[in-house]
Design an enzyme around this catalytic site. Structure first.
Site: not given
Length: 481
Positions: A241-243, A245
């Site tokens: 997951l993106d930072r 997100c």
């Protein structure tokens, strides 16, 4: 025949006993070849010499084997395990080859890494490269272990021997921060689901999933420290997951379950390229909630737009964009399904996004470029829209619309979890992995261990739900008031 008297009979007997007797008997046999006494003496000495040599040889072999064993570190005998990658592909609905089954083809390198996780991978690879690893095969009776290469397959009962000096070699250097009770409680509060094979957490926004340059604390490092729960192995990441997100993040608690999950997530992306997306039953389903600026023209649909990477500022930065040329080498197939959850007269829309593929920044780019509605807080792909954005005041009353309002948690990692809604000057990214459906890996592994060719088609699924983070729940309340 004249015998000279030795000055030190004991020393002569110990040091040269067999050799001196051999010289005497040999010369006597040459001088008195016809003498029966000499022939009898020679035969008796020959038998004595053979017995002496055999006894000395056996003792030397035993001592040599004991010395050799003392120089080696013996690993546990290999036992048959389940092939996690093959199990994941079978659960994902991929047709298996005739030769491929759930039995794991374990190589010597993988077995060493599983038995000795504390050893640096570079050291293990170097030992194989220098031919310093031995194997005692179970199906061949060998007196001494033979050299084994890294890619050779293991048989049940095989033993691996490593140089004893590896015990003195320092393990991989990992920055070990002092344990904190506040950190432990915070990390444990993120756990949503746990069984013997997987653990699922609700990742907070702003926390990186994996360590790297400039990253001090990451979720994988914290999981290894606080989420073992009496397991010898640390949880392993199977997707990202993106930072910025938030939402559901799945980790495998064993190497086999991690391989199976990684295979399921990987096959989800590649299988979507050749199947009918609307009719095919998806074994892995993910649903994100996102608050976007503006409103899409349609209430729902499927976005099929290939993505590619653009390098900017002479290689100093990069961004993902929709590729006009599908045949470009850098173009990657990407598909997203979307539907409108709710819209507001204040210029915002709540979307539910279901990615069929797992490309980098896929949802953010599809929202910004394909729909023309960038996600709130996404300044990389929606900077121009944020410049015109008007901030809303905080709601005077809190509305509970069937969703439990999350309380603000302690923030030992300074993630600024108490702000970032649309009522703040600089909102955080409003993208949250809210729901996920995936196969019950624990049940599938139990079946595969009992029956090698077990039918895993009807394995039940697990549905996971993660509540909204504090800033997104606050934005929901702002738009609902």
């Amino acid at each position: 025949m004249v015998f000279m008297k030795a000055q030190n009979p004991r020393r002569t007997t110990v040091m040269a006993g067999p050799w001196l007797l051999w010289q005497v008997v040999h010369r006597s046999r040459q001088l008195f070849a016809a003498s029966d006494e000499v022939q009898t003496l020679y035969s008796a000495f020959y038998r004595f010499q053979c017995n002496y040599a055999t006894t000395v040889t056996d003792a030397q072999v035993c001592n040599r084997n004991e010395n050799e064993k003392a120089k080696w570190l013996t690993l546990p005998p290999f036992t048959a395990t389940v092939n996690g990658a093959a199990l994941g592909r079978e659960l994902a609905g991929v047709k298996m080859d005739v030769k491929e089954n759930s039995t794991n083809t374990m190589t010597a390198l993988k077995w060493v890494q599983r038995c000795c996780p504390e050893l640096p991978k570079s050291l293990v690879q170097k030992l194989f490269r220098l031919r310093q690893v031995r194997r005692d095969s179970s199906n061949v009776k060998e007196q001494r272990p033979k050299r084994v290469s890294a890619k050779e397959s293991m048989n049940v009962g095989d033993r691996i021997f490593l140089p004893i000096t590896v015990q003195k070699f320092p393990s991989e250097k990992v920055v070990d921060y002092p344990s904190s009770e506040e950190e432990r409680k915070f990390v444990h509060s993120l756990e949503l689901y746990k069984d013997p094979e997987i653990i699922v957490v609700n990742k907070p926004p702003g926390m990186p999933v994996q360590g790297g340059i400039g990253i001090k604390r990451s979720l994988d490092e914290l999981a290894a420290k606080y989420m073992r729960h009496e397991h010898s192995e640390a949880p392993r990441l199977v997707h990202r997951l993106d930072r910025d997100c938030s939402g559901l993040l799945v980790m495998g608690r064993t190497q086999i379950s991690a391989s199976a999950l990684h295979s399921i997530f990987r096959e989800k992306t590649f299988d979507s390229q050749n199947e009918d997306l609307e009719s095919k039953k998806r074994i892995l389903q993910k649903k994100y909630w996102a608050l976007v600026i503006g409103c899409p023209r349609r209430s729902g649909g499927i976005i099929s737009a290939p993505l590619g990477k653009l390098v900017l500022d002479n290689g100093k930065s990069e961004r993902i964009t929709i590729m006009s040329d599908v045949r470009a080498p850098s173009a990657q197939y990407a598909v997203t399904e979307y539907r409108i959850i709710g819209s507001s007269e204040k210029g915002y829309t709540w979307l539910e996004l279901s990615p069929f593929t797992g490309r980098k920044h896929q949802l953010r780019v599809h929202c910004a470029e394909a729909l023309g509605t960038p996600i709130v807080g996404d300044y990389k792909y929606g900077w121009q829209a944020h410049r015109k954005l008007k901030h809303l005041p905080s709601p005077t009353s809190v509305l509970n619309l069937g969703v439990e309002i999350p309380r603000q948690k302690p923030d030992p990692f300074n993630l600024c979890l108490g702000n970032g809604s649309i009522s703040d000057k600089q909102p955080h990214l409003h993208l949250h992995c809210k729901e996920m459906v995936l196969p019950n890996i624990s049940l599938a592994l139990q079946r595969a261990q009992v029956v090698s060719d077990a039918d895993l088609v009807d394995v039940e699924s697990i549905k996971l739900v993660a509540p909204l983070p504090f800033h997104m729940q606050k934005s929901w309340d702002c738009l609902s008031s």
